[in-house]
Scaffold this motif. Sequence first.
Motif, PDB file in Angstrom:
ATOM      1  N   THR A  43       0.895  -1.282   0.165  1.00 46.86           N
ATOM      2  CA  THR A  43      -0.205  -0.052   0.102  1.00 46.86           C
ATOM      3  C   THR A  43       0.879   1.113  -0.042  1.00 46.86           C
ATOM      4  O   THR A  43       2.048   1.165   0.407  1.00 46.86           O
ATOM      5  N   SER A  44       0.323   2.317  -0.540  1.00 44.35           N
ATOM      6  CA  SER A  44       1.236   3.575  -0.552  1.00 44.35           C
ATOM      7  C   SER A  44       1.470   4.114   0.766  1.00 44.35           C
ATOM      8  O   SER A  44       0.357   3.994   1.418  1.00 44.35           O
ATOM      9  N   TYR A  45       2.498   4.879   1.070  1.00 46.34           N
ATOM     10  CA  TYR A  45       2.692   5.412   2.486  1.00 46.34           C
ATOM     11  C   TYR A  45       3.611   6.628   2.003  1.00 46.34           C
ATOM     12  O   TYR A  45       4.607   6.500   1.147  1.00 46.34           O
ATOM     13  N   GLU A  48       7.917   6.865   3.125  1.00 41.05           N
ATOM     14  CA  GLU A  48       8.952   5.870   3.905  1.00 41.05           C
ATOM     15  C   GLU A  48       8.664   4.481   3.393  1.00 41.05           C
ATOM     16  O   GLU A  48       7.612   4.066   2.784  1.00 41.05           O
ATOM     17  N   ILE A  50       7.908   0.884   4.945  1.00 41.74           N
ATOM     18  CA  ILE A  50       7.411   0.135   6.211  1.00 41.74           C
ATOM     19  C   ILE A  50       7.363  -1.077   6.177  1.00 41.74           C
ATOM     20  O   ILE A  50       6.408  -1.619   5.104  1.00 41.74           O
ATOM     21  N   GLN A  81       7.940   8.353  -3.268  1.00 38.48           N
ATOM     22  CA  GLN A  81       6.842   7.810  -2.663  1.00 38.48           C
ATOM     23  C   GLN A  81       7.258   6.526  -1.685  1.00 38.48           C
ATOM     24  O   GLN A  81       8.534   6.449  -1.716  1.00 38.48           O
ATOM     25  N   ALA A  83       5.926   3.208   0.907  1.00 33.85           N
ATOM     26  CA  ALA A  83       5.353   2.010   0.826  1.00 33.85           C
ATOM     27  C   ALA A  83       5.035   1.164   2.142  1.00 33.85           C
ATOM     28  O   ALA A  83       6.361   0.987   2.902  1.00 33.85           O
ATOM     29  N   CYS A  84       3.942   0.582   2.314  1.00 34.63           N
ATOM     30  CA  CYS A  84       3.829  -0.314   3.409  1.00 34.63           C
ATOM     31  C   CYS A  84       3.942  -1.690   2.914  1.00 34.63           C
ATOM     32  O   CYS A  84       3.107  -1.892   2.039  1.00 34.63           O
TER      33      CYS A  84
END
Length: 286
Positions: A43-45, A48, A50, A81, A83-84
């Motif tokens: 998923t986008s974050y 950072e 993660i 960008q 991501a998680c």
Amino acid sequence: MLTLKAYAKINLALDVLYKRSDGFHEVAMVMQAVSLCDTVSLTSYPGEIILTVSRADLPADASNLAYRAAALLKEYTGCRQGACITLDKQIPLAAGLAGGSADAAAVLKGLNILWDLGLSGEELSRLAARLGSDVPFCLCNGTMLATGRGEILSPLPPMPACYVVLAKPPVEVPTAWVYQQFKADRVAVRPDIAGMCKELEQGSLAGVAGKLANVLENVTIPAHPEIARIKECMLEAGAMAALMSGSGPTVFGLAGSQDQAEVIASRLKAEKVPEIFVAETVWKME
């Protein structure tokens, strides 16, 4: 959320030719994807990276190959960008099944989509090779001839569909140690790579089974004789053939039917092998 499957691999044939000037070994391998897989969710974050993992014994930091894949992609593209990344691990760790490489490949493919980077398959393959020798194959799956240090891939006819029983004994076998101990002059029989490719062309599962070979067994089995016992157990239970995958310690056995695969798995359970999986060959390029 973007979710991808990260498939394990087995080596139908593995030959080590010589040590190269860059410190790696020149190899020739026939590699096959199997349905045992990790699930990688992205998923986008903001900004950072993660990483969350489903196993307490697997690091969730920059030492994890999935994290390194995301970091490399950011560095290469200049993407701001983040991501998680969530890894649901099913492939056993340090097993010779390319679990970490499969995760890294899934992250490369997934973030290329999630971040709308538009990188070509060739660009992703070059990045994959920087992460590890098995990562380029894990981008492709299917059935491949791998040469160089494992990163040069040539598609092969798909392996005939079959069931694959995977069994990992409770031992650790560092890949670097296996290659350091390998002595080409101690190998009595080398894999017939050309013959294996011919059997694949003919679509003969029995022919493929008859050509299974891995020269690294010459190193790993003397150090861990339980690998040989697992092979023997699989054959006694009706496996068409059995072989150690990669540098080990996982052994796989080929079965022509699900019922036969379950019989083999039950026999291994009776022998107290702790990690056993029944999978199928994966032929589709995903």
